[in-house]
Design an enzyme around this catalytic site. Structure first.
Site, PDB file in Angstrom:
ATOM      1  N   THR A  16      40.118  44.048  32.048  1.00  0.00           N
ATOM      2  CA  THR A  16      40.140  45.470  31.715  1.00  0.00           C
ATOM      3  C   THR A  16      40.386  45.695  30.233  1.00  0.00           C
ATOM      4  OG1 THR A  16      40.885  46.056  33.918  1.00  0.00           O
ATOM      5  CG2 THR A  16      41.384  47.636  32.206  1.00  0.00           C
ATOM      6  N   TYR A  29      35.360  51.933  35.903  1.00  0.00           N
ATOM      7  CA  TYR A  29      35.044  51.195  34.681  1.00  0.00           C
ATOM      8  C   TYR A  29      34.514  49.830  35.052  1.00  0.00           C
ATOM      9  CZ  TYR A  29      39.181  48.311  35.404  1.00  0.00           C
ATOM     10  OH  TYR A  29      40.077  47.434  35.929  1.00  0.00           O
ATOM     11  N   THR A  95      44.057  41.416  34.318  1.00  0.00           N
ATOM     12  CA  THR A  95      45.438  41.376  34.804  1.00  0.00           C
ATOM     13  C   THR A  95      45.553  40.888  36.251  1.00  0.00           C
ATOM     14  OG1 THR A  95      45.405  43.689  35.514  1.00  0.00           O
ATOM     15  CG2 THR A  95      46.134  43.237  33.251  1.00  0.00           C
ATOM     16  N   ASP A  96      44.429  40.904  36.998  1.00  0.00           N
ATOM     17  CA  ASP A  96      44.529  40.601  38.430  1.00  0.00           C
ATOM     18  C   ASP A  96      44.980  39.168  38.714  1.00  0.00           C
ATOM     19  OD1 ASP A  96      43.818  43.159  39.037  1.00  0.00           O
ATOM     20  OD2 ASP A  96      41.732  42.705  39.540  1.00  0.00           O
ATOM     21  N   LYS A 168      52.040  40.318  39.005  1.00  0.00           N
ATOM     22  CA  LYS A 168      51.521  41.697  39.011  1.00  0.00           C
ATOM     23  C   LYS A 168      52.097  42.376  40.236  1.00  0.00           C
ATOM     24  CE  LYS A 168      47.398  44.476  38.291  1.00  0.00           C
ATOM     25  NZ  LYS A 168      45.927  44.545  38.112  1.00  0.00           N
ATOM     26  N   GLU A 290      64.794  28.887  59.269  1.00  0.00           N
ATOM     27  CA  GLU A 290      64.441  29.327  60.619  1.00  0.00           C
ATOM     28  C   GLU A 290      63.539  28.314  61.321  1.00  0.00           C
ATOM     29  OE1 GLU A 290      63.803  33.817  61.134  1.00  0.00           O
ATOM     30  OE2 GLU A 290      63.312  33.464  59.030  1.00  0.00           O
TER      31      GLU A 290
HETATM   32  C1  SIN Z   1      42.567  44.291  34.895  1.00  0.00           C
HETATM   33  O1  SIN Z   1      42.262  43.565  33.974  1.00  0.00           O
HETATM   34  O2  SIN Z   1      43.530  45.098  34.758  1.00  0.00           O
HETATM   35  C2  SIN Z   1      41.901  44.316  36.226  1.00  0.00           C
HETATM   36  C3  SIN Z   1      40.595  43.621  36.275  1.00  0.00           C
HETATM   37  C4  SIN Z   1      40.690  42.164  35.942  1.00  0.00           C
HETATM   38  O3  SIN Z   1      41.645  41.508  36.353  1.00  0.00           O
HETATM   39  O4  SIN Z   1      39.795  41.684  35.249  1.00  0.00           O
END
Ligand code: SIN
Length: 333
Positions: A16, A29, A95-96, A168, A290
């Site tokens: 992103t 996007y 970020t994923d 995340k 457990e």
């Molecule tokens: C992001 O970057 O926030 C989401 C999409 C990705 O991980 O490329």
């Protein structure tokens, strides 16, 4: 002659932070649209703190991150770590799966040079896009001597995290990252890092793993099974047919239905290495709480989340198939 600026290599992989919308306020996007040079052009202030060397390693949304890109990235990072003219390395990333790439590199890169991963929750074209500020902080961190010897770091929203700890925790919003078990490593303030803790876990120069361990063609296959109420065993039998390792994203402290545990036990008997982790997002999965892990032949992931446990198990399976030896690796990393 003024002192030369430190050289920082910026390796772009997409995400992103390089994403574009049709207009600045739309939710929709496309990740991985802009090039590394576009990202750098948006932060002219970088010219005052570093001599940037830019490379485009990939340009993907990180949901499409692959082992092939990881290998290319790790090989490039390793080469740059050996280049004495380079002070630090920044990796721009979606970020994923950013936390997975960071942890992967922390296990395989055997150098103490700063490696900083960075992304953004808002696309580059958004009102209030935070990517440029994050990128500035990432370069400022990568050139800073205090960043050395800590393993790969992640900077997001002015927080600094260790690769093993970051997760995340939200699908949207600027506060989407946390280090739930040990807390964040520090903060960036005015372009200067302030660390709150040392990284006491095993990484980089102490790691016994290396890229050479992973066959180029096929890495050990490890799949994740997500536990839930009324989980059946047949899905596990199906996965166990092709996997060499299974990570259970278990309920609570890494548990699942009796049917699922029986299927995992069948898988372990058939030679599939089974690691129990938790789907809860934080906390600890210990042995024999457990379930009788010894009798079942299972491994406990301790405080590694399922997606990071998958990476460690993949590397572990490249050196051993013995459950006790795999447990010893999970105890160390
Ligand atoms: C992001 O970057 O926030 C989401 C999409 C990705 O991980 O490329």
């Amino acid at each position: 002659m003024p002192d030369a600026l430190p050289v920082v290599a910026v390796l772009a992989t997409g995400g992103t932070i390089a994403g574009a919308q049709a207009d600045a306020t739309s939710a929709g996007y496309k990740a991985g649209t802009f090039s590394v040079n576009d990202l750098l052009a948006a932060v002219p202030q970088l010219a005052g703190i570093a001599d940037i060397r830019a490379e485009q390693v990939a340009n993907v949304g990180s949901q499409n991150m692959t082992h092939a890109v990881w290998r290319a990235l790790a090989e490039r990072v390793d080469a740059l770590c050996q280049d004495a003219s380079v002070a630090g390395i920044v990796i721009t990333h979606g970020t994923d799966t950013l936390e997975e790439t960071a942890y992967f590199l922390s296990l395989l890169i055997q150098h103490d040079k700063p490696i900083v991963l960075v992304g953004a929750m808002r696309p580059a074209t958004a009102l209030g896009a935070e990517g440029p500020a994050n990128l500035y902080n990432a370069v400022a961190l990568a050139r800073h001597p205090d960043a050395r010897g800590r393993g790969p770091l992640v900077v997001m929203n002015e927080d600094v995290h260790y690769a093993r700890e970051i997760q995340k925790i939200a699908s949207a919003g600027l506060c989407a990252f946390a280090s739930p078990n040990r807390g964040r490593a520090g903060v960036m303030h005015g372009g200067t890092p302030y660390f709150y803790s040392r990284n006491t876990t095993t990484h980089t120069t102490q790691s016994e793993f290396s890229l050479a361990l992973l066959e180029k063609a096929s890495w050990p296959r490890v799949d994740i099974i997500y536990a839930h109420a009324d989980l059946q065993g047949d899905v596990i039998d199906f996965v166990a047919d092709t996997a060499q390792g299974i990570v259970l994203a278990g309920v609570g402290d890494g548990n699942a239905t009796d049917l699922a545990i029986a299927a995992l036990s069948r898988a372990a008997d058939a030679g599939v290495t089974v690691v129990r982790s938790s789907r809860t997002g934080s906390g600890f999965v210990a042995r024999d709480v457990e379930l009788d892990d010894g009798a079942l032949g299972f491994v406990a992931a301790r405080d590694l989340n399922p997606q990071k446990a998958r990476i460690l198990l993949m590397l572990a399976l490249s050196v051993t198939r013995d459950a006790a030896a795999v447990q010893a690796l999970f105890d160390r990393y």
